[in-house]
Enzyme design. Structure first.
Site, short mmCIF file in Angstrom:
data_model
loop_
_atom_site.label_atom_id
_atom_site.label_comp_id
_atom_site.label_asym_id
_atom_site.label_seq_id
_atom_site.Cartn_x
_atom_site.Cartn_y
_atom_site.Cartn_z
N GLN A 1 -2.35 -4.15 1.38
CA GLN A 1 -1.53 -4.90 0.42
C GLN A 1 -0.29 -5.47 1.13
O GLN A 1 0.06 -6.65 0.93
CB GLN A 1 -1.10 -3.97 -0.71
CG GLN A 1 -0.06 -4.55 -1.64
CD GLN A 1 0.19 -3.64 -2.83
OE1 GLN A 1 -0.62 -3.59 -3.74
NE2 GLN A 1 1.29 -2.92 -2.83
N HIS B 1 8.10 5.67 -4.70
CA HIS B 1 8.79 4.53 -5.31
C HIS B 1 10.31 4.66 -5.12
O HIS B 1 11.01 3.68 -4.83
CB HIS B 1 8.49 4.46 -6.81
CG HIS B 1 7.05 4.29 -7.17
ND1 HIS B 1 6.29 5.30 -7.72
CD2 HIS B 1 6.22 3.23 -7.05
CE1 HIS B 1 5.07 4.86 -7.95
NE2 HIS B 1 4.98 3.61 -7.55
N LEU C 1 6.44 6.59 -11.85
CA LEU C 1 7.18 6.56 -10.59
C LEU C 1 7.35 7.94 -9.96
O LEU C 1 7.48 8.94 -10.67
CB LEU C 1 8.56 5.93 -10.83
CG LEU C 1 8.52 4.52 -11.44
CD1 LEU C 1 9.94 4.03 -11.73
CD2 LEU C 1 7.80 3.55 -10.52
N MET D 1 1.94 10.53 -1.45
CA MET D 1 2.25 10.49 -2.89
C MET D 1 1.61 9.26 -3.51
O MET D 1 1.59 8.18 -2.92
CB MET D 1 3.75 10.46 -3.10
CG MET D 1 4.39 11.78 -2.81
SD MET D 1 6.07 11.79 -3.45
CE MET D 1 6.55 13.42 -2.93
N SER D 2 1.08 9.45 -4.71
CA SER D 2 0.44 8.35 -5.44
C SER D 2 0.44 8.69 -6.92
O SER D 2 0.28 9.85 -7.30
CB SER D 2 -1.01 8.20 -4.96
OG SER D 2 -1.75 7.43 -5.88
N GLY E 1 4.66 1.63 -12.26
CA GLY E 1 5.19 2.74 -13.06
C GLY E 1 4.60 4.09 -12.68
O GLY E 1 3.95 4.23 -11.65
N LYS F 1 1.96 2.75 2.45
CA LYS F 1 0.81 3.49 1.92
C LYS F 1 -0.30 2.51 1.56
O LYS F 1 -1.48 2.78 1.79
CB LYS F 1 1.21 4.26 0.68
CG LYS F 1 0.06 5.07 0.25
CD LYS F 1 0.21 5.78 -1.03
CE LYS F 1 -1.14 5.93 -1.62
NZ LYS F 1 -1.32 5.10 -2.78
N GLN G 1 -5.56 -6.81 -11.27
CA GLN G 1 -5.95 -6.14 -10.03
C GLN G 1 -6.90 -4.97 -10.26
O GLN G 1 -7.21 -4.24 -9.32
CB GLN G 1 -4.72 -5.73 -9.22
CG GLN G 1 -3.90 -4.61 -9.83
CD GLN G 1 -2.60 -4.44 -9.08
OE1 GLN G 1 -1.72 -5.29 -9.14
NE2 GLN G 1 -2.46 -3.33 -8.35
N GLU H 1 8.51 9.93 -5.85
CA GLU H 1 9.42 9.86 -4.71
C GLU H 1 9.11 8.69 -3.76
O GLU H 1 10.01 8.16 -3.11
CB GLU H 1 9.36 11.22 -3.99
CG GLU H 1 10.43 11.48 -2.96
CD GLU H 1 11.86 11.28 -3.45
OE1 GLU H 1 12.15 11.54 -4.65
OE2 GLU H 1 12.69 10.87 -2.63
P1 AMP Z 1 2.27 1.26 -7.24
O1 AMP Z 1 3.14 1.62 -8.40
O2 AMP Z 1 1.29 2.33 -6.88
O3 AMP Z 1 1.65 -0.11 -7.38
O4 AMP Z 1 3.23 1.18 -5.98
C1 AMP Z 1 4.37 0.37 -5.97
C2 AMP Z 1 4.92 0.31 -4.57
O5 AMP Z 1 5.26 1.63 -4.14
C3 AMP Z 1 3.91 -0.23 -3.55
O6 AMP Z 1 4.58 -1.08 -2.63
C4 AMP Z 1 3.41 1.01 -2.90
O7 AMP Z 1 2.95 0.81 -1.58
C5 AMP Z 1 4.65 1.88 -2.90
N1 AMP Z 1 4.27 3.30 -2.77
C6 AMP Z 1 3.41 3.99 -3.56
N2 AMP Z 1 3.27 5.25 -3.09
C7 AMP Z 1 4.04 5.34 -1.99
C8 AMP Z 1 4.31 6.38 -1.05
N3 AMP Z 1 3.75 7.59 -1.14
N4 AMP Z 1 5.16 6.12 -0.03
C9 AMP Z 1 5.74 4.90 0.09
N5 AMP Z 1 5.52 3.87 -0.76
C10 AMP Z 1 4.68 4.09 -1.78
#
Ligand code: AMP
Length: 290
Positions: free
Chosen positions: A153, A37, A33, A184-185, A31, A149, A61, A35
């Protein structure tokens, strides 16, 4: 778009889709979320009949001293992004639904989970593999989409699917970045203005390493040191690691004689940030970094 919170409802809904011959594309998320995602959802939309997204902050995790309670959440905004990306089914369970047993059964990923981020986050990848295995069984996807990213994982999920024979194709998707290069994070929200400007040092370190490789540098230790000292030169950043590893096994490399993952992690304020790029022995970056 349907929002479901029960495992049995998801299984029923997606069984019906598969029975009708429709392919399910799955995007697991925690969540908040953005760009990055959205890019995974777009790819899933293009390649499947049904797009399934999970939104679940997975307690397994997170370590005891990590940011589980503080992890950013905004379901309304997440739903509107999913609507824009034409998601069909969203799964947003609570913790009891996913882990009714207080001491849950876990998948253990072995040694690969102790490398890179696993050193600072013991048990993290067991928690990731456990929730992804559960979600694969709940959703029965044909394809599942993960961002590069989180490179470690992605490698571990590919292994999980192979090792436990999940009938799913794991698809890796490119990193989506802010205009200045910061990956992005969801955790970027922790950064104040000054920290946000400092955070770009991770990408800069990767770019410098890729440039050195482009100029025929092949000594992995020198490349690692180059990235580490670039990050340490930023007063607001605290280096966790700067590594040059085999792109598939994540083993440390001595020389760049095969595809390599350049991976960095650093604390900037309250945020632990990660970034990476893959380079081929010829020095060309798979992501197009200079
Ligand atoms: P998260 O919600 O951070 O657990 O991320 C969910 C999925 O989105 C994971 O597979 C991440 O690698 C991917 N993701 C997160 N940030 C990015 C990004 N900047 N670019 C591409 N994929 C991303």
């Amino acid at each position: 778009m349907r929002l479901l919170t029960r495992i049995s409802d998801v299984q029923r809904a997606l069984d019906k889709e598969r029975e009708a011959g429709r392919r399910v594309g799955f995007v697991p998320t925690m969540g908040f979320l953005h760009e990055g995602h959205a890019s995974l959802m777009r790819r899933a939309r293009a390649e499947n009949d049904v797009v399934f997204v999970s939104i679940f902050v997975n307690p397994l995790q997170f370590g005891a001293n990590e940011d589980l309670a503080a992890y950013p959440r905004d379901l309304d905004s997440d739903l509107s992004l999913c609507e824009t990306e034409r998601v069909d089914v969203i799964f947003h369970p609570n913790v009891d639904e996913m882990y009714p047993d207080p001491n849950p059964f876990r998948v253990t990923v072995g040694e690969i989970g102790s490398k890179l981020c696993g050193r600072a986050r013991p048990g993290h990848f067991d928690g990731v593999a456990t929730v992804v295995a559960k979600l694969f069984n709940i959703a029965g996807p044909c394809r599942a989409y993960f961002g590069r990213k989180d490179a470690q994982q992605l490698v571990i999920i590919e292994r999980l699917a192979r090792a436990l024979n999940f009938p799913v194709t794991v698809v890796g998707c490119d990193i989506v970045r802010e205009p200045d290069g910061l990956a992005m994070s969801s955790r970027n929200i922790y950064l104040n203005g000054e920290e946000r400007r400092a955070a770009v040092v991770l990408k800069r370190a990767l770019d410098e390493a890729a440039a050195a490789i482009g100029s025929r540098e092949r000594d992995a230790r020198r490349i690692g040191n180059l990235m580490g000292s670039r990050i340490s030169s930023e007063p607001l950043a605290k280096l966790d690691y700067a590594a040059v590893v085999d792109a598939e096994t994540l083993e440390d490399l001595d020389r760049l004689d095969r595809p390599a993952l350049l991976a960095v992690a650093a604390w900037v304020g309250k945020a632990r940030l990660i970034d990476n790029t893959t380079v081929t022995p010829e020095g060309a970056s798979s992501e197009g970094s200079s």
